[in-house]
Design a protein around this motif. Structure first.
Motif, short mmCIF file in Angstrom:
data_model
loop_
_atom_site.label_atom_id
_atom_site.label_comp_id
_atom_site.label_asym_id
_atom_site.label_seq_id
_atom_site.Cartn_x
_atom_site.Cartn_y
_atom_site.Cartn_z
N SER A 127 -46.76 -70.50 -9.67
CA SER A 127 -47.81 -71.12 -8.84
C SER A 127 -48.15 -72.52 -9.32
O SER A 127 -48.25 -73.46 -8.53
CB SER A 127 -49.06 -70.23 -8.84
N ASN A 145 -47.30 -75.80 -7.05
CA ASN A 145 -48.38 -76.68 -6.58
C ASN A 145 -48.31 -78.06 -7.23
O ASN A 145 -48.59 -79.07 -6.57
CB ASN A 145 -49.74 -76.04 -6.88
N SER A 186 -53.52 -78.03 -3.13
CA SER A 186 -52.71 -77.56 -4.25
C SER A 186 -53.43 -77.75 -5.58
O SER A 186 -53.35 -76.89 -6.46
CB SER A 186 -51.37 -78.31 -4.27
N GLU A 214 -56.00 -75.09 -5.83
CA GLU A 214 -55.34 -73.82 -6.12
C GLU A 214 -55.02 -73.69 -7.60
O GLU A 214 -55.24 -72.62 -8.20
CB GLU A 214 -54.05 -73.71 -5.31
N CYS A 215 -54.51 -74.77 -8.21
CA CYS A 215 -54.20 -74.74 -9.64
C CYS A 215 -55.46 -74.46 -10.46
O CYS A 215 -55.44 -73.64 -11.40
CB CYS A 215 -53.58 -76.06 -10.07
N ILE A 239 -56.82 -70.60 -9.83
CA ILE A 239 -56.16 -69.51 -10.53
C ILE A 239 -56.34 -69.63 -12.05
O ILE A 239 -56.32 -68.62 -12.76
CB ILE A 239 -54.66 -69.41 -10.17
N PRO A 297 -51.48 -67.86 -4.30
CA PRO A 297 -51.12 -69.10 -4.99
C PRO A 297 -49.62 -69.25 -5.24
O PRO A 297 -49.12 -70.37 -5.35
CB PRO A 297 -51.89 -69.01 -6.31
N ASN A 338 -48.16 -69.83 -1.35
CA ASN A 338 -48.63 -71.01 -0.62
C ASN A 338 -47.72 -72.23 -0.72
O ASN A 338 -47.44 -72.87 0.30
CB ASN A 338 -50.06 -71.38 -1.05
#
Length: 321
Positions: free
Chosen positions: A39, A43, A68, A71-72, A75, A284, A287
């Protein structure tokens, strides 16, 4: 915010994780570590390619690279602690760290929802208002929209987390989850949590319902516009542009509606824990692939970057020789 520790018995919480599969700790550690690295790499690749290739300097890819980044961060608030639980069994988390994790989880999650609504709006303008798209989606407007997403996410996350942290926690301190989620935390409080649960329900409802409402309205207009296109090839191209976004929306919105949009946050903990894996692990990873790595423009940018690196290596080798 953390002065409440002086007025509560509980100084740390225990994250139960997945007790039914504790004997598979090392295997689960490896699986989740690979998913986390995939992930982050996916991203990060999107962000790097977007900023490095001038052909991707468009509003859509600006929003995607921002998504992105979120998202990083999202998570990273959850997965490292889950990995520690699987590998070493270290389940303890301090009071302050737990509520900090809960805040960033809610803040970044809400921000991601609003960014997805902005992506829907961007697709609407590109498909339904193509002649005015460039003038409407200027650099200034894009920056303002992203700033608004972060601001709304922050404001909506502060109130419920601060209110919950000010309640009394007398014990027990075992959270039946793999991170400090709001519902399991509220269940551990020995104070009356009805008001704070209704506040969180309102925040979760707004964070999810507003983006869904925007998405439904926008995609209804997009579908009407696409159906009216004279050419079947144009219709197929327009639908393919939106399909990735709709798949991601279905995954994330579906699991979040299941977990959060219910007045009683203390019920269905086991199902919530499993559904949360969709947001924190599965989505994640998928995506980056769903959104952009299957996109022709990104493929061209990747091929261009790869060709450039190969060319650099060849030139360097010839100079050395």
């Amino acid at each position: 915010m953390w002065d409440v520790r002086n007025r509560t018995v509980v100084q740390e919480f225990i994250l139960e994780g997945f007790p039914a599969v504790q004997h598979l700790g090392k295997i689960l550690f490896l699986v989740h570590l690979l998913a986390y690295l995939a992930s982050i790499m996916g991203n990060t690749l999107i962000i790097t390619i977007t900023w490095a290739d001038h052909r991707l300097h468009t509003p859509m890819y600006f929003f995607l690279s921002t998504f992105s980044f979120v998202e990083c961060c999202f998570i990273t608030t959850v997965i490292p602690k889950l990995l520690a639980i699987f590998l070493s069994g270290k389940q303890a988390i301090s009071f302050a760290t737990c509520f900090t994790q809960a805040f960033f989880f809610l803040f970044l999650g809400s921000t991601a929802f609003f960014l997805m609504a902005v992506l829907s709006l961007d697709r609407y303008l590109a498909i339904c208002k193509p002649l005015r798209y460039s003038s409407i989606m200027s650099s200034r407007v894009c920056s303002l929209l992203v700033t608004a997403c972060f601001t709304l996410g922050f404001v909506l996350a502060v109130a419920p987390v601060v209110h919950l942290s000010q309640l009394s926690f007398c014990g027990p301190n075992v959270i039946p989850h793999f991170f400090c989620d709001f519902g399991p935390l509220a269940k551990l409080s020995c104070s009356d949590t009805r008001c704070v649960e209704m506040l969180f329900f309102s925040v979760a409802f707004l964070s999810i319902f507003i983006p869904i409402l925007v998405t439904v309205i926008v995609y209804s207009s997009i579908v009407v516009t696409i159906v009216r296109l004279p050419s079947a090839k144009e219709r197929q191209k327009a639908f393919s542009t939106c399909s990735s976004h709709l798949i991601v929306l279905s995954l994330i919105y579906g699991s979040c509606l299941f977990i959060y949009v219910k007045p009683k946050q203390t019920s269905r903990v086991d199902f919530n824990r499993q559904a949360a894996l969709v947001n924190t692990v599965l989505s994640p990873v998928l995506n980056p692939v769903i959104y952009t790595l299957r996109n022709k423009q990104v493929h061209q940018a990747l091929r261009g970057a790869l060709f450039y690196e190969i060319q650099k290596c060849v030139v360097s080798s010839s100079l050395i020789m």
